[in-house]
Motif scaffolding. Structure first.
Motif, PDB file in Angstrom:
ATOM      1  N   PHE A 180       0.834   2.897  11.704  1.00 31.05           N
ATOM      2  CA  PHE A 180       0.460   1.776  12.573  1.00 31.05           C
ATOM      3  C   PHE A 180       0.145   0.519  11.768  1.00 31.05           C
ATOM      4  O   PHE A 180      -0.352  -0.458  12.318  1.00 31.05           O
ATOM      5  CB  PHE A 180      -0.788   2.171  13.386  1.00 31.05           C
ATOM      6  CG  PHE A 180      -1.850   2.737  12.491  1.00 31.05           C
ATOM      7  CD1 PHE A 180      -2.702   1.896  11.803  1.00 31.05           C
ATOM      8  CD2 PHE A 180      -1.922   4.101  12.249  1.00 31.05           C
ATOM      9  CE1 PHE A 180      -3.626   2.407  10.912  1.00 31.05           C
ATOM     10  CE2 PHE A 180      -2.856   4.626  11.356  1.00 31.05           C
ATOM     11  CZ  PHE A 180      -3.707   3.769  10.698  1.00 31.05           C
ATOM     12  N   CYS A 181       0.411   0.552  10.447  1.00 29.96           N
ATOM     13  CA  CYS A 181      -0.059  -0.544   9.588  1.00 29.96           C
ATOM     14  C   CYS A 181       1.131  -1.282   8.998  1.00 29.96           C
ATOM     15  O   CYS A 181       2.006  -0.662   8.378  1.00 29.96           O
ATOM     16  CB  CYS A 181      -0.915   0.032   8.474  1.00 29.96           C
ATOM     17  SG  CYS A 181      -1.389  -1.181   7.241  1.00 29.96           S
TER      18      CYS A 181
ATOM     19  N   SER B 250      -8.754   4.976   3.659  1.00 30.41           N
ATOM     20  CA  SER B 250      -8.024   5.929   4.488  1.00 30.41           C
ATOM     21  C   SER B 250      -8.419   7.357   4.118  1.00 30.41           C
ATOM     22  O   SER B 250      -7.917   8.302   4.712  1.00 30.41           O
ATOM     23  CB  SER B 250      -6.521   5.714   4.304  1.00 30.41           C
ATOM     24  OG  SER B 250      -6.204   5.802   2.930  1.00 30.41           O
TER      25      SER B 250
ATOM     26  N   CYS C 246       0.855  -1.184   0.000  1.00 30.76           N
ATOM     27  CA  CYS C 246       0.000   0.000   0.000  1.00 30.76           C
ATOM     28  C   CYS C 246       0.890   1.233   0.000  1.00 30.76           C
ATOM     29  O   CYS C 246       1.903   1.276   0.695  1.00 30.76           O
ATOM     30  CB  CYS C 246      -0.897   0.027   1.239  1.00 30.76           C
ATOM     31  SG  CYS C 246      -2.013   1.451   1.262  1.00 30.76           S
TER      32      CYS C 246
ATOM     33  N   VAL D 156      -0.081   4.306   0.889  1.00 29.16           N
ATOM     34  CA  VAL D 156      -0.495   5.364   1.825  1.00 29.16           C
ATOM     35  C   VAL D 156       0.499   5.479   2.986  1.00 29.16           C
ATOM     36  O   VAL D 156       0.793   6.576   3.453  1.00 29.16           O
ATOM     37  CB  VAL D 156      -1.939   5.141   2.317  1.00 29.16           C
ATOM     38  CG1 VAL D 156      -2.336   6.203   3.341  1.00 29.16           C
ATOM     39  CG2 VAL D 156      -2.908   5.147   1.143  1.00 29.16           C
ATOM     40  N   GLY D 157       0.989   4.333   3.441  1.00 34.25           N
ATOM     41  CA  GLY D 157       2.058   4.374   4.440  1.00 34.25           C
ATOM     42  C   GLY D 157       1.619   4.821   5.826  1.00 34.25           C
ATOM     43  O   GLY D 157       2.300   5.646   6.458  1.00 34.25           O
ATOM     44  N   CYS D 158       0.491   4.288   6.329  1.00 28.44           N
ATOM     45  CA  CYS D 158       0.073   4.638   7.691  1.00 28.44           C
ATOM     46  C   CYS D 158       1.078   4.057   8.696  1.00 28.44           C
ATOM     47  O   CYS D 158       1.581   2.949   8.524  1.00 28.44           O
ATOM     48  CB  CYS D 158      -1.330   4.111   7.975  1.00 28.44           C
ATOM     49  SG  CYS D 158      -2.548   4.799   6.847  1.00 28.44           S
TER      50      CYS D 158
ATOM     51  N   GLY E 195      -3.855  -3.081   1.226  1.00 26.86           N
ATOM     52  CA  GLY E 195      -4.044  -2.106   0.157  1.00 26.86           C
ATOM     53  C   GLY E 195      -5.130  -1.089   0.420  1.00 26.86           C
ATOM     54  O   GLY E 195      -5.974  -1.258   1.291  1.00 26.86           O
ATOM     55  N   GLU E 196      -5.072  -0.010  -0.344  1.00 30.45           N
ATOM     56  CA  GLU E 196      -6.085   1.043  -0.271  1.00 30.45           C
ATOM     57  C   GLU E 196      -7.007   0.852  -1.485  1.00 30.45           C
ATOM     58  O   GLU E 196      -6.623   1.178  -2.615  1.00 30.45           O
ATOM     59  CB  GLU E 196      -5.389   2.413  -0.291  1.00 30.45           C
ATOM     60  CG  GLU E 196      -6.301   3.607  -0.469  1.00 30.45           C
ATOM     61  CD  GLU E 196      -7.552   3.595   0.408  1.00 30.45           C
ATOM     62  OE1 GLU E 196      -7.426   3.560   1.647  1.00 30.45           O
ATOM     63  OE2 GLU E 196      -8.667   3.613  -0.161  1.00 30.45           O
TER      64      GLU E 196
ATOM     65  N   THR F   1       1.168  -3.365   6.543  1.00 31.88           N
ATOM     66  CA  THR F   1       1.142  -3.304   5.066  1.00 31.88           C
ATOM     67  C   THR F   1       1.788  -1.984   4.623  1.00 31.88           C
ATOM     68  O   THR F   1       2.601  -1.952   3.696  1.00 31.88           O
ATOM     69  CB  THR F   1      -0.300  -3.366   4.520  1.00 31.88           C
ATOM     70  OG1 THR F   1      -0.942  -4.530   5.007  1.00 31.88           O
ATOM     71  CG2 THR F   1      -0.318  -3.386   3.010  1.00 31.88           C
ATOM     72  N   GLY F   2       1.405  -0.908   5.302  1.00 33.93           N
ATOM     73  CA  GLY F   2       1.948   0.411   4.965  1.00 33.93           C
ATOM     74  C   GLY F   2       3.460   0.442   5.096  1.00 33.93           C
ATOM     75  O   GLY F   2       4.151   1.048   4.271  1.00 33.93           O
TER      76      GLY F   2
HETATM   77 FE1  SF4 Z   1      -3.032   2.837   5.672  1.00 31.97          FE
HETATM   78 FE2  SF4 Z   1      -4.939   1.070   4.940  1.00 31.97          FE
HETATM   79 FE3  SF4 Z   1      -2.726   1.387   3.451  1.00 31.97          FE
HETATM   80 FE4  SF4 Z   1      -2.522   0.233   5.815  1.00 31.97          FE
HETATM   81  S1  SF4 Z   1      -3.635  -0.566   4.071  1.00 31.97           S
HETATM   82  S2  SF4 Z   1      -1.152   1.804   4.966  1.00 31.97           S
HETATM   83  S3  SF4 Z   1      -4.076   1.346   6.972  1.00 31.97           S
HETATM   84  S4  SF4 Z   1      -4.291   2.922   3.836  1.00 31.97           S
END
Ligand code: SF4
Ligand code: SAH
Length: 402
Positions: A151-152, A233, A145, A147-149, A199-200, A154-155
């Motif tokens: 706490f995630c 997100s 993903c 977006v790179g959150c 993923g987003e 995947t990010g």
């Molecule tokens: Fe953020 Fe969702 Fe991507 Fe994880 S999967 S980084 S929570 S947008």
């Protein structure tokens, strides 16, 4: 939309019904043939054209030379003691994505604060009640993903690539028919789909929508719009497009009541700040299948979980938007440098929201023994964005609040 394999064959899982009708027309076939074919694929789980006994042999022969119906290769399958099942699928080039099946029995719905404890039981894996109230499949939309959150996990892995429609739908097609076989039933097993895997989804919009349409189609999985949830997100322009194209239930990953904090937790907030996001959510509600948006809020110890922040959340949302809040216990992973909020802090936070009249639930953690919870769906990704390196270089600097 369609995925063509190395042999030049088209994976029919990549089409929604209008797409399949157009494909059949290209083959010189009548449109209604597409409906028959679509039902064989999605309702009966057929992968072999010879099984499709009521399709003309000439059509079956045409399809054999041009098309295939193939799920993703399964790398592993883990069954939790609570019945949750996690599959890891190979999507090529060293990338893997995950899907998770979460069964619920009897009255063990999402647990309201102080509500009934979950009745732990395994539909597919073990003993316990066998009457399935709800079967939710959580599926992935991207390998990694962008977006790179914070706490995630995947990010933290960065982004590799978008999944195709065929790869998104294949997760449902495979899981539904594998579960029916396992449970020895011809009835539908998966009653709900949530786009909450890797993923987003709204950053893979064009591939996502035909897959959603297949889930909703009466000739496909026949799920109602309220039982298909897109979690985002906050990709504001795509929330508006989804409202027009396919308004299913919407969950928005909020995680913070103010822009400075959300900027740090969900970097996309810098592009689409909270006010714009809430405006898009309100527009969405005109067409949404439910009269509320679910806001997800991942509880991070001393980052976003103080009572004052709950009050800020109340001021932000109360009387401004139809909403429910789902508090998610953070699933920690070492690289995040973050900690799961303690139970008393979650309770105190929830209490503020409930006192203010906001419907609030705390998500049960399911499949803990097999790392099947949200944010644990890390798969294996060939990171093309070097996200992990970026995040390690710039550690979280979230101001601790009172
Ligand atoms: Fe953020 Fe969702 Fe991507 Fe994880 S999967 S980084 S929570 S947008
Ligand atoms: N990209 C979409 C959907 C996938 S993430 C989104 O962000 O909404 C699905 C949910 O899991 C989101 O609410 C996300 O914030 C949450 N999540 C991610 N990492 C988590 C973690 N480590 N612990 C708890 N929840 C997490």
């Amino acid at each position: 939309m369609d995925a063509v394999n190395l042999l030049g064959l088209t994976n029919l899982l990549g089409f929604d019904l209008p797409g399949l009708a157009a494909y059949c027309e290209q083959l010189g076939e009548k449109k209604f043939r597409a409906t028959q074919l679509f039902r064989w694929i999605h309702q009966k789980g057929a992968a072999d054209f010879d099984q499709m006994s009521d399709l003309a042999k000439s059509l079956r022969d045409k399809l054999k030379g041009r098309a295939h119906i193939t799920a993703l290769p399964v790398i592993s399958e883990h069954v939790s003691t609570d019945g949750t099942i996690k599959w890891l699928f190979d999507v090529g080039a060293g990338n893997a994505v995950e899907a998770v099946f979460i069964p619920e029995f009897g009255d063990a719905g999402p647990s309201p604060i102080g509500g009934a404890p979950p009745r732990g039981a395994a539909a597919a894996g073990g003993q316990g009640p066998t009457v399935l109230d709800r079967g939710t499949l959580c599926i992935s939309s991207q390998a990694g993903c962008a977006v790179g959150c914070r706490f995630c996990s995947t990010g933290h892995q960065g982004f590799s690539r978008n999944l195709t429609t065929a790869e998104i739908t294949a997760q449902l097609w495979f899981a539904e028919h594998a579960l029916r076989k396992r449970l020895g039933t011809t009835e539908r097993v998966i009653s709900n789909v949530v786009m909450m895997g890797m993923g987003e989804p709204l950053q893979n919009y064009d591939q996502l929508v035909p897959s959603l349409k297949t889930m909703l189609d009466d000739h496909g999985y026949g799920l109602s719009r309220r039982r298909v949830t897109v979690s985002t997100s906050g990709v504001v322009p795509m929330i508006d497009r989804l409202r027009e194209d396919c308004p299913v239930a919407l969950a928005v990953s909020l995680h913070a009541p103010t822009d400075p904090l959300r900027d740090q937790l969900v970097p996309l907030n810098k592009k689409y700040p909270i006010a714009e996001l809430l405006a898009a959510c309100n527009r969405y509600l005109d067409k949404a299948p439910r009269d509320f948006i679910t806001f997800e809020y991942c509880m991070l110890q001393e980052v976003n979980d103080a009572p004052e922040q709950a009050h800020e959340l109340v001021r932000l949302l109360k009387n401004k938007i139809g909403c429910k809040i789902n508090l998610i216990p953070f699933n920690p992973f070492p690289a995040s440098g973050l900690i799961r909020s303690t139970h008393p802090r979650v309770q105190a936070f929830a209490e503020v929201l409930i006192q203010a009249g906001i419907v609030t639930t705390v998500r049960k953690t399911r499949g803990d023994d097999i790392d099947a919870a949200c944010g644990q769906l890390a798969g294996e990704v060939q990171d093309r964005t070097r996200a992990h390196i970026r995040m390690v270089r710039a550690p979280v600097t979230v101001a601790k609040s009172a």
